[in-house]
Write a protein that holds these residues in place. Sequence first.
Motif, PDB file in Angstrom:
ATOM      1  N   PHE A  71     -24.673  27.957   7.045  1.00 57.39           N
ATOM      2  CA  PHE A  71     -24.371  29.382   6.786  1.00 57.39           C
ATOM      3  C   PHE A  71     -23.965  29.960   5.551  1.00 57.39           C
ATOM      4  O   PHE A  71     -24.294  30.728   4.910  1.00 57.39           O
ATOM      5  N   GLY A  72     -23.121  28.557   5.030  1.00 58.56           N
ATOM      6  CA  GLY A  72     -23.095  28.884   3.315  1.00 58.56           C
ATOM      7  C   GLY A  72     -23.984  28.899   2.590  1.00 58.56           C
ATOM      8  O   GLY A  72     -23.974  29.618   1.631  1.00 58.56           O
ATOM      9  N   ASN A  75     -26.968  31.654   4.340  1.00 59.71           N
ATOM     10  CA  ASN A  75     -26.685  33.040   4.572  1.00 59.71           C
ATOM     11  C   ASN A  75     -25.689  33.730   3.523  1.00 59.71           C
ATOM     12  O   ASN A  75     -25.708  34.931   3.582  1.00 59.71           O
ATOM     13  N   ILE A  76     -25.127  32.968   2.631  1.00 58.25           N
ATOM     14  CA  ILE A  76     -24.213  33.492   1.777  1.00 58.25           C
ATOM     15  C   ILE A  76     -24.832  33.429   0.177  1.00 58.25           C
ATOM     16  O   ILE A  76     -25.377  33.901  -0.299  1.00 58.25           O
ATOM     17  N   PHE A  97     -15.539  29.880   1.119  1.00 54.59           N
ATOM     18  CA  PHE A  97     -15.866  30.466   2.556  1.00 54.59           C
ATOM     19  C   PHE A  97     -14.784  29.574   3.490  1.00 54.59           C
ATOM     20  O   PHE A  97     -13.837  30.160   4.418  1.00 54.59           O
ATOM     21  N   LEU A 101     -11.373  30.918   5.219  1.00 51.96           N
ATOM     22  CA  LEU A 101     -11.276  30.936   6.634  1.00 51.96           C
ATOM     23  C   LEU A 101     -10.412  30.037   7.390  1.00 51.96           C
ATOM     24  O   LEU A 101      -9.458  30.629   8.209  1.00 51.96           O
ATOM     25  N   VAL A 238     -12.256  35.948  10.409  1.00 55.08           N
ATOM     26  CA  VAL A 238     -13.416  35.126  10.063  1.00 55.08           C
ATOM     27  C   VAL A 238     -14.392  36.155   9.146  1.00 55.08           C
ATOM     28  O   VAL A 238     -14.982  35.802   8.168  1.00 55.08           O
ATOM     29  N   LEU A 239     -14.212  37.331   9.399  1.00 51.39           N
ATOM     30  CA  LEU A 239     -15.036  38.278   8.769  1.00 51.39           C
ATOM     31  C   LEU A 239     -14.596  38.454   7.277  1.00 51.39           C
ATOM     32  O   LEU A 239     -15.389  38.530   6.387  1.00 51.39           O
ATOM     33  N   TYR A 242     -15.924  35.520   5.244  1.00 55.33           N
ATOM     34  CA  TYR A 242     -17.346  35.768   5.018  1.00 55.33           C
ATOM     35  C   TYR A 242     -17.447  36.709   3.872  1.00 55.33           C
ATOM     36  O   TYR A 242     -18.191  36.598   2.919  1.00 55.33           O
ATOM     37  N   LEU A 246     -19.079  36.016   0.372  1.00 53.30           N
ATOM     38  CA  LEU A 246     -20.209  36.958   0.037  1.00 53.30           C
ATOM     39  C   LEU A 246     -20.020  37.730  -1.396  1.00 53.30           C
ATOM     40  O   LEU A 246     -21.002  37.691  -2.059  1.00 53.30           O
TER      41      LEU A 246
END
Length: 260
Positions: A71-72, A75-76, A97, A101, A238-239, A242, A246
């Motif tokens: 994900f890191g 997606n980022i 991240f 988190l 969590v958001l 992210y 991001l």
Amino acid sequence: MGRLVLAEEGTFVPPGAKDFDLPPIFGDVTKPMVLIVLSVIIILAFFLLASRKLSVVPGKFQFLAESVYDFGRNNIAREQIGSKEFKPYVPLILGLFTFTLVNNIFGIIPIIQFPTFSHIGFPLALALLIVFPTYHIVGMRKFGVGKYLKKSVMPAGIPKPVYFLLTPIEIFLKFFMDPITLAIRVFAAMFAGHLILLVFTLGGEFLLIEASAPLKPVSLVAFLMAIAMTFLEALIQVLQAYIFALLSAGYIGSALAAEH
């Protein structure tokens, strides 16, 4: 904040900023300082244990670690920096991240129940000492100091007279406001979310113990709201982690881009 008087039994004093100033545990060491160190230990232990016995068919723990890494990475970092230049920055983005988190999630963990980033100093230090030096240094290394500064504060395709107005604004934004707003975004979310949880939890306790009999059933509503807000706060935590990672990756990507 004002005071909410309930019946004649007592006065409810809503929680405020003072409730985030925790006393030292020992010496000058406070709970948020301990949580920062604990978060680093948790992240290191998580990835070290997950990678200790790697297998082609991953177990649940390895799968979880690989999912976080993927994900890191993809997606980022890859999405924001670009497929050609993102790899050197994956550890940084993944670290930002996971670090954000874990420190956010501390806010809903029983006993701990304190989001570290509700203290502005921590996200501000992360933005000012890590994200933005990296952001500007990578751009200067790629383009040279002069060319990088020119493309940062003097966007191409703008009529020359406009630069007299635009360039000071760009300097102010890129070198002062961007790191501050990056930090304030996660700080404000953690501070407000934790404050709301305190209001419903302490308010429910007050209604149950101190309020007159007709008002005591209302405490159940307060407690149910506290539970609902805990789930919402978990989503926001969590958001925000992210978003922090991001935006950090986005800043690095913009520094490496040929044009802004």
